[in-house]
Design an enzyme around this catalytic site. Structure first.
Site, PDB file in Angstrom:
ATOM      1  N   ASN A  83      -7.757  -2.563  14.362  1.00 49.62           N
ATOM      2  CA  ASN A  83      -9.105  -2.990  13.960  1.00 49.62           C
ATOM      3  C   ASN A  83      -9.076  -4.235  13.070  1.00 49.62           C
ATOM      4  O   ASN A  83     -10.078  -4.574  12.451  1.00 49.62           O
ATOM      5  CB  ASN A  83      -9.816  -1.842  13.232  1.00 49.62           C
ATOM      6  CG  ASN A  83      -9.099  -1.426  11.946  1.00 49.62           C
ATOM      7  OD1 ASN A  83      -8.061  -1.984  11.602  1.00 49.62           O
ATOM      8  ND2 ASN A  83      -9.646  -0.453  11.250  1.00 49.62           N
ATOM      9  N   HIS A 143      -7.193  -4.585  10.370  1.00 51.24           N
ATOM     10  CA  HIS A 143      -6.910  -4.380   8.936  1.00 51.24           C
ATOM     11  C   HIS A 143      -5.615  -5.071   8.525  1.00 51.24           C
ATOM     12  O   HIS A 143      -4.693  -5.210   9.319  1.00 51.24           O
ATOM     13  CB  HIS A 143      -6.943  -2.891   8.543  1.00 51.24           C
ATOM     14  CG  HIS A 143      -5.779  -2.063   8.971  1.00 51.24           C
ATOM     15  ND1 HIS A 143      -5.891  -0.721   9.228  1.00 51.24           N
ATOM     16  CD2 HIS A 143      -4.463  -2.358   9.175  1.00 51.24           C
ATOM     17  CE1 HIS A 143      -4.708  -0.230   9.552  1.00 51.24           C
ATOM     18  NE2 HIS A 143      -3.825  -1.202   9.537  1.00 51.24           N
ATOM     19  N   GLU A 150      -9.703  -1.823   5.657  1.00 45.16           N
ATOM     20  CA  GLU A 150     -10.267  -1.491   6.955  1.00 45.16           C
ATOM     21  C   GLU A 150     -11.506  -2.331   7.275  1.00 45.16           C
ATOM     22  O   GLU A 150     -12.228  -2.758   6.365  1.00 45.16           O
ATOM     23  CB  GLU A 150     -10.674  -0.009   6.974  1.00 45.16           C
ATOM     24  CG  GLU A 150      -9.523   0.966   6.731  1.00 45.16           C
ATOM     25  CD  GLU A 150      -8.643   1.192   7.955  1.00 45.16           C
ATOM     26  OE1 GLU A 150      -8.409   0.251   8.745  1.00 45.16           O
ATOM     27  OE2 GLU A 150      -8.179   2.331   8.115  1.00 45.16           O
ATOM     28  N   ASP A 195       0.825  -1.211   0.000  1.00 45.08           N
ATOM     29  CA  ASP A 195       0.000   0.000   0.000  1.00 45.08           C
ATOM     30  C   ASP A 195       0.855   1.255   0.000  1.00 45.08           C
ATOM     31  O   ASP A 195       2.079   1.201   0.150  1.00 45.08           O
ATOM     32  CB  ASP A 195      -0.943  -0.012   1.217  1.00 45.08           C
ATOM     33  CG  ASP A 195      -0.237  -0.391   2.523  1.00 45.08           C
ATOM     34  OD1 ASP A 195       0.999  -0.282   2.577  1.00 45.08           O
ATOM     35  OD2 ASP A 195      -0.921  -0.790   3.477  1.00 45.08           O
TER      36      ASP A 195
HETATM   37  P1  PGA Z   1       2.076  -1.073  12.865  1.00 51.68           P
HETATM   38  O1  PGA Z   1       0.932  -1.084  11.763  1.00 51.68           O
HETATM   39  O2  PGA Z   1       3.064  -2.113  12.456  1.00 51.68           O
HETATM   40  O3  PGA Z   1       2.664   0.315  12.775  1.00 51.68           O
HETATM   41  O4  PGA Z   1       1.426  -1.372  14.169  1.00 51.68           O
HETATM   42  C1  PGA Z   1       0.448  -2.312  11.321  1.00 51.68           C
HETATM   43  C2  PGA Z   1      -0.678  -2.100  10.357  1.00 51.68           C
HETATM   44  O5  PGA Z   1      -1.369  -1.060  10.456  1.00 51.68           O
HETATM   45  O6  PGA Z   1      -0.897  -2.974   9.511  1.00 51.68           O
END
Ligand code: PGA
Length: 245
Positions: free
Chosen positions: A135, A137, A142, A67
Site C-alpha cells: 500500500n 507504506h 500506512e 520500527d
Molecule cells: P517486505 O516488506 O520487504 O517484507 O516486502 C516491506 C515493507 O513492508 O516495508
C-alpha cells in the site's frame, strides 16, 4: 529521485549493499538507518559476506531501525530486534551497543520520543534503507488520510497484517500495532535507498515513480521531496508498474 532498474532482484540487492558499503567506507563511523522485512535479507547477507571477507568493517558504525511491533520483547523471534540480531548484527563486527531498534513495550510515548532523539543524536543517518509495503507504506506509515511526522504508534492495516502473516504460524499471531518513525524522521536521513521487488508492489511503485504527485494514500510518494533518494527496482517490477526509464 534517482531510479536504478536492474536485471534482477539479486542485482538490486547487490547495488543496495554497494551503496551501504560506500557510505561506511566514506565514513567508518557512519550512522545507518535500517529496515526489516523480506526485501533487505539478501542485502544483509552481502554485508555479512563482505565483512567476513575483510572487505568492510562495521566496528564503529551506529544503526537505528525504523520500527518494531508493539507487545513483543527483543527475545521474541518475531521481534525486529531479534530479526536484526540474527540476520545482521550477530554476524558482523558491529558493537551491539551502537545498534538501536525501537521498543514496543512499556511506556510507548516515551519510546516514541526516544526514537526521534536517536535519529538525530550525533548527526542524522548517512543512509536510510527502506522497503515499501503493497500500500506504499514506508516504515509502518500506512496509507491514510493523514500521516505523522514524528515517531508514533500505528494501527496496522489489514493488507499489512495479511502481508506479514507469512512470517507467523497463524494470522491471529501477527501484531496489530507497531511503533514507527514518522515521515520527518525518515526524511531526515542524508540519503535514502528504497529497494522493491514483486508484482504486489507495482501500484505503489507506479505512484512513486510515474507522476509528480504526493499523496498520504501512498506514503512513499513523500520521498519525492527528498534531495537524495534512490529507488532500486528490477526490470520485472518496472514493467509491472509501467515505469519507463
Ligand atoms: P517486505 O516488506 O520487504 O517484507 O516486502 C516491506 C515493507 O513492508 O516495508
Amino acid at each position: 529521485m534517482n531510479v536504478i532498474v536492474t536485471k534482477s532482484y539479486e542485482d538490486s540487492c547487490q547495488r543496495a549493499a554497494e551503496l551501504i558499503e560506500a557510505a561506511v567506507l566514506a565514513n567508518p563511523q557512519a550512522k545507518l538507518g535500517l529496515a526489516t522485512g523480506g526485501t533487505p535479507l539478501p542485502i544483509y547477507r552481502r554485508l555479512i559476506e563482505d565483512c567476513k571477507a575483510g572487505k568492510i568493517s562495521f566496528a564503529k558504525v551506529r544503526t537505528v531501525n525504523l520500527d518494531e511491533y508493539c507487545g513483543l520483547n527483543g527475545s521474541n523471534t518475531q521481534s525486529y530486534r531479534w530479526f536484526m540480531d540474527h540476520n545482521l548484527f550477530n554476524e558482523i563486527d558491529i558493537d551491539k551497543t551502537n545498534t538501536y531498534v525501537p521498543s514496543g513495550l512499556g511506556d510507548l510515548a516515551a519510546n516514541c520520543r526516544e526514537v526521534d532523539k536517536k535519529v538525530r543524536e550525533n548527526g542524522v543517518p548517512e543512509l536510510q534503507l527502506l522497503g515499501i509495503g503493497n500500500n506504499g507504506h514506508i516504515g509502518f506509515n500506512e496509507a491514510a488520510d493523514l500521516l505523522h511526522t514524528e515517531t508514533h504508534i500505528e494501527q496496522l492495516t489489514e493488507s499489512t497484517i495479511a502481508a506479514n502473516a507469512r512470517f507467523f504460524d497463524k494470522p491471529e499471531a501477527v501484531p496489530t500495532q507497531a511503533i514507527t518513525m514518522g515521515l520527518s524522521s525518515i526524511l531526515a536521513a542524508k540519503s535514502i535507498v528504497l529497494v522493491a521487488t514483486g508484482a504486489a508492489k507495482a501500484a505503489a511503485i507506479r505512484g512513486l515513480l510515474c507522476n509528480d504527485e504526493v499523496t498520504t494514500q501512498n506514503p512513499s510518494t513523500f520521498l519525492k521531496l527528498h534531495p537524495n533518494a534512490t529507488v532500486i527496482i528490477d526490470a520485472a517490477l518496472a514493467t509491472a508498474a509501467g515505469y519507463e526509464n
